[in-house]
Design a protein around this motif. Structure first.
Motif, PDB file in Angstrom:
ATOM      1  N   ALA A   3      -4.930   8.624   1.519  1.00  0.00           N
ATOM      2  CA  ALA A   3      -5.843   7.542   1.897  1.00  0.00           C
ATOM      3  C   ALA A   3      -5.097   6.210   1.984  1.00  0.00           C
ATOM      4  O   ALA A   3      -5.273   5.439   2.941  1.00  0.00           O
ATOM      5  N   TYR A   4      -4.229   5.935   1.021  1.00  0.00           N
ATOM      6  CA  TYR A   4      -3.483   4.676   1.027  1.00  0.00           C
ATOM      7  C   TYR A   4      -2.498   4.609   2.189  1.00  0.00           C
ATOM      8  O   TYR A   4      -2.283   3.545   2.783  1.00  0.00           O
ATOM      9  N   LEU A  43       0.822  -1.208   0.000  1.00  0.00           N
ATOM     10  CA  LEU A  43       0.000   0.000   0.000  1.00  0.00           C
ATOM     11  C   LEU A  43       0.858   1.260   0.000  1.00  0.00           C
ATOM     12  O   LEU A  43       0.512   2.259  -0.643  1.00  0.00           O
ATOM     13  N   VAL A  44       1.981   1.225   0.718  1.00  0.00           N
ATOM     14  CA  VAL A  44       2.889   2.379   0.710  1.00  0.00           C
ATOM     15  C   VAL A  44       3.456   2.594  -0.690  1.00  0.00           C
ATOM     16  O   VAL A  44       3.579   3.731  -1.162  1.00  0.00           O
ATOM     17  N   ALA A  45       3.779   1.496  -1.384  1.00  0.00           N
ATOM     18  CA  ALA A  45       4.277   1.615  -2.757  1.00  0.00           C
ATOM     19  C   ALA A  45       3.234   2.261  -3.662  1.00  0.00           C
ATOM     20  O   ALA A  45       3.550   3.142  -4.471  1.00  0.00           O
ATOM     21  N   GLU A  96       8.324   5.428   7.769  1.00  0.00           N
ATOM     22  CA  GLU A  96       8.364   6.098   6.473  1.00  0.00           C
ATOM     23  C   GLU A  96       6.973   6.534   6.038  1.00  0.00           C
ATOM     24  O   GLU A  96       6.811   7.579   5.385  1.00  0.00           O
ATOM     25  N   ALA A  97       5.950   5.760   6.423  1.00  0.00           N
ATOM     26  CA  ALA A  97       4.584   6.139   6.083  1.00  0.00           C
ATOM     27  C   ALA A  97       4.163   7.389   6.841  1.00  0.00           C
ATOM     28  O   ALA A  97       3.499   8.276   6.285  1.00  0.00           O
ATOM     29  N   TRP A  98       4.538   7.486   8.112  1.00  0.00           N
ATOM     30  CA  TRP A  98       4.216   8.687   8.885  1.00  0.00           C
ATOM     31  C   TRP A  98       4.906   9.912   8.292  1.00  0.00           C
ATOM     32  O   TRP A  98       4.311  11.002   8.238  1.00  0.00           O
ATOM     33  N   VAL A  99       6.146   9.744   7.849  1.00  0.00           N
ATOM     34  CA  VAL A  99       6.854  10.868   7.233  1.00  0.00           C
ATOM     35  C   VAL A  99       6.148  11.306   5.953  1.00  0.00           C
ATOM     36  O   VAL A  99       5.968  12.506   5.689  1.00  0.00           O
ATOM     37  N   LEU A 100       5.706  10.337   5.145  1.00  0.00           N
ATOM     38  CA  LEU A 100       4.992  10.672   3.910  1.00  0.00           C
ATOM     39  C   LEU A 100       3.657  11.345   4.209  1.00  0.00           C
ATOM     40  O   LEU A 100       3.246  12.273   3.501  1.00  0.00           O
TER      41      LEU A 100
END
Length: 577
Positions: free
Chosen positions: A296-297, A278-280, A310-314
Motif C-alpha cells: 500500500a505504501y 513513503l518508500v522508507a 526502486e519502488a516498482w522493483v519492490l
C-alpha cells in the motif's frame, strides 16, 4: 535502517456477509462460473463480494477492485463493500479513485479511516494541493501505524503549501530512528531547495558519518556535492564508501560520473521527496513481513513519483512473494532501459517467467538482460543462477568465470559457491571442490558451504571424519534444516554408527518428508540395523516422490536385492585423508 515493529491493522480479508441482490444483465459477470458455482454465485452482489475477497487474499488487487465495484453495482452497498473497495484500489495503485471513496462514516473501522486520511494527503500532494495536504495532516493526523509516514510527509506538505518555516523543521517521533534519519535527509533536501547549502551539508555529514546510515545516504550526499560543482569531494566520498563495498554498482556508477564531471542527478521535486519517505516506511513494513502495508505504501509513493524505479522493483518483489508472477512482471516492466535498476528488473522478470513454467522465455529475458549490461554484476549472477536452475551447468560456469576473474581483488564467496554447484553438476568435481574450499576460506562459518562440501565428501566416501565435523557445525548453526541433519546422519552411516544414523535420519525425514534422498538414506540405515520391513517401506516411498532416474534405479534395486550385495558401508581409512 532500523526495522520498526509495525502491526497489520487495516487490510483484513476475512470473509464478511453481504446482502445479495438480483443480477443486472447490464453488468458483465466477473469471477468464477460453472464449476465453482457451488462455492459462490458470481451473478449476485454477494458472489462478487466473495470473489473479490478471494482475489484480495491471493494478492490480485486489481481483480479484487473490479469485483467489489461490480458487487456494489449489483446490489445495495452493505458498508463493508466500500471498505474493501477502498483497500483493493489502494493495493492496486488506483490512488485517485481510492482517495475519492475513502470511507469516513461513523461505522467505518478506525484503521480504515486512518489509511483513508493518509491516502487523501498523498492525493492532495499529487495534484498540487499542498495546503489541503497540510491541513489534513494538522486537523486529522493519521494515527498508528501511520505516524512515521505522517511525520515524514509533514515538511514536504508544508513546502508544497508555501510554509517556508514549516518545511525546514526536522520531524521527530520519540525513539523512532526511521523518522530521525529520513527526516534529516528530507531536511537536508529542503535546505538545499531553500539555497541554505551549508545547513544542508551539515545534515548530510551527520548522516554519512554515522556507520548505521552511511551506506544509505552516501549517494544523496555525493549527488549534492556534484550539484555544487565539488566533483573532487564527491569522488573522495564515493572512494571512502567503496572501500567498504567495492562491488557496489551504484557507487561505481556515481564515481565514474563524478570523475567525468557528468551531469549530476537533479535535486528531488517536492513530490519525489515526499515519495522517498513513503518508500522508507514501505521497506520497514516489508522487513517486518507486513507485506500488505508495504505494498500500500509503495503504491502511494508511486502516485507521487511514478518513475521511481526502486519502488516498482519492490512492488514486483512483493507481488512475487504473493505468487502473483504476472503482476510482478508488469511491475518490473515499468523500469525503463538504461535505468540503474533495469538489468536487475529484467533478471527478476526472467525468474518470474521461470516460476510460470516458461523456461525458454525466462532464459531469453535473462540472456538479453546480461547482454545489455555486461558490466552489471547482478544481471550476470541472475543469469548464472537461472542457468543452474535449468540444468545449463556449463553455460552457468561460463557466465561466472569472467565475473569471478574481474573481482579477484575482492572475491565473493557466494560466486565461488554458485560456480561450485554448477561445476559439480557438470561432472567437474575437482574444480567444484577447489571453489568450495576457496569459498570456505573466505567465509569459514557459512552453514551452506560446510554442508555442501561436507555432504559431498561423505557421499563420495572421502574425508569422512573431517566432513562429520563440518556438518556438525552446520547443524549446530541451523538445527531445523532437514538437509543438514540428513548430511549428519549420512556421515554416521558412512562411519558405521548405524544407530546414530537412524536417529539423525529419522529427524531429517520429519523435517524433509518429501525428499527422495533423505528417505532413501533412512531406508539404508534401517536395513543396517535389521529393520528391513521399515527399510523397504522407505525405499517404496522414494518411488512416490518424483525421484530422478538415478534415485529411482537405486530404490528399485534395493527393493529387489536389499543391501546384502553392497557389503559394509563403513570406512576406516580414506584414500584422500
Amino acid at each position: 535502517m532500523t526495522r520498526i515493529q509495525a502491526f497489520l491493522a487495516c487490510v483484513s480479508v476475512s470473509v464478511l456477509s453481504a446482502c445479495a441482490a438480483a443480477p443486472d444483465a447490464r453488468i458483465p459477470l466477473r469471477g468464477a462460473v460453472g464449476q465453482n458455482v457451488r462455492l459462490f454465485d458470481t451473478r449476485t452482489a454477494y458472489g462478487q463480494f466473495l470473489a473479490g475477497q478471494a482475489a484480495l487474499r491471493d494478492g490480485k488487487s486489481k481483480e479484487a477492485a473490479s469485483l467489489f465495484e461490480a458487487a456494489s453495482t449489483l446490489g445495495d452497498d452493505p458498508g463493508v463493500l466500500a471498505e474493501r473497495s477502498f483497500t483493493a484500489l489502494v493495493m492496486s495503485g488506483e490512488i485517485s479513485r481510492a482517495a475519492a471513496i475513502a470511507p469516513n462514516g461513523p461505522d467505518t473501522p478506525e484503521a480504515i479511516k486512518r489509511l483513508g486520511v493518509l491516502t487523501r494527503v498523498v492525493e492532495a500532494l499529487a495534484v498540487g494541493k499542498g495546503k489541503d495536504a497540510q491541513a489534513l495532516l494538522k486537523s486529522d493526523p493519521p494515527g498508528f501505524p501511520h505516524q512515521q509516514a505522517a511525520a515524514l510527509l509533514a515538511p514536504w506538505a508544508a513546502a508544497a503549501a508555501g510554509d517556508k518555516d514549516g518545511a525546514i523543521v526536522q520531524p521527530a517521533l520519540r525513539g523512532d530512528k526511521l523518522v530521525q534519519f529520513f527526516g534529516q535527509q528530507g531536511q537536508a533536501r529542503l535546505f538545499e531547495r531553500a539555497k541554505r547549502y551549508d545547513e544542508a551539508e551539515t545534515d548530510y555529514k551527520a548522516l554519512t558519518s554515522d556507520t548505521t546510515t552511511a551506506s544509505i545516504f552516501t549517494l544523496d550526499y555525493g549527488a549534492f556535492l556534484e550539484r555544487r560543482n565539488r566533483q573532487a569531494d564527491a569522488v573522495a566520498l564515493y572512494d571512502s564508501a567503496l572501500r567498504a563495498a567495492p562491488n557496489d554498482t551504484g557507487l561505481l556508477r556515481a564515481r565514474a560520473r563524478a570523475v567525468a564531471k557528468g551531469a549530476p542527478p537533479a535535486a528531488p521535486t517536492l513530490r519525489q521527496g515526499a515519495a522517498e519517505g513513503l518508500v522508507a516506511c514501505a521497506a520497514t513494513f516489508a522487513g517486518e513481513r507486513q507485506t500488505q502495508f508495504a505494498l500500500a505504501y509503495l503504491r502511494l509513493a508511486l502516485r507521487l513519483d511514478p518513475d521511481r524505479d526502486e519502488a516498482w522493483v519492490l512492488v514486483g518483489d512483493l507481488l512475487n512473494q504473493n505468487q502473483d508472477s504476472r503482476g510482478a512482471i508488469e511491475a518490473y516492466g515499468h523500469v525503463p532501459p538504461g535505468a540503474p535498476h533495469y538489468a536487475s528488473a529484467q533478471s527478476k522478470i526472467a525468474w518470474a517467467w521461470n516460476d510460470l513454467g516458461d523456461k525458454a522465455k525466462a532464459l531469453e529475458v535473462a540472456r538479453a538482460a546480461a547482454k545489455a549490461a555486461p558490466d552489471d554484476r547482478d544481471a550476470q549472477v541472475a543469469l548464472a543462477d537461472l542457468l543452474r536452475a535449468n540444468s545449463q551447468w556449463s553455460e552457468s560456469v561460463a557466465v561466472l568465470d569472467p565475473l569471478i576473474a574481474r573481482e579477484a581483488a575482492s572475491p565473493d564467496w557466494r560466486l565461488f559457491y554458485l560456480r561450485a554447484v554448477a561445476l559439480d553438476q557438470a561432472g567437474r568435481w575437482p574444480d567444484a571442490e577447489r571453489d568450495l574450499k576457496k569459498a570456505l576460506e573466505l567465509n569459514p562459518d557459512e552453514p551452506e558451504l560446510l554442508n555442501f562440501l561436507g555432504y559431498t565428501w561423505i557421499d563420495r566416501n572421502e574425508h569422512v571424519p573431517e566432513a562429520l565435523v563440518m556438518v556438525q557445525r552446520a547443524v549446530l548453526a541451523r538445527p531445523q534444516s532437514g538437509a543438514m541433519l540428513d548430511s549428519l546422519g549420512w556421515a554416521y552411516y558412512r562411519l558405521g554408527d548405524y544407530k546414530a544414523a537412524v536417529e539423525k535420519l529419522e529427524g531429517a525425514v520429519e523435517l524433509e518428508p518429501g525428499d527422495p534422498d533423505v528417505n532413501g538414506h533412512l531406508g539404508d540405515a534401517y536395513w543396517r540395523v535389521g529393520r528391513k520391513t521399515e527399510a523397504q517401506y522407505q525405499w517404496r516411498r522414494v518411488l512416490t516422490l518424483e525421484p530422478d532416474e538415478k534415485q529411482k534405479t537405486e530404490a528399485e534395486a534395493k527393493l529387489k536385492n536389499g543391501l546384502a550385495a553392497a557389503g559394509p558401508a563403513t570406512t576406516s581409512t580414506m584414500a584422500h585423508n
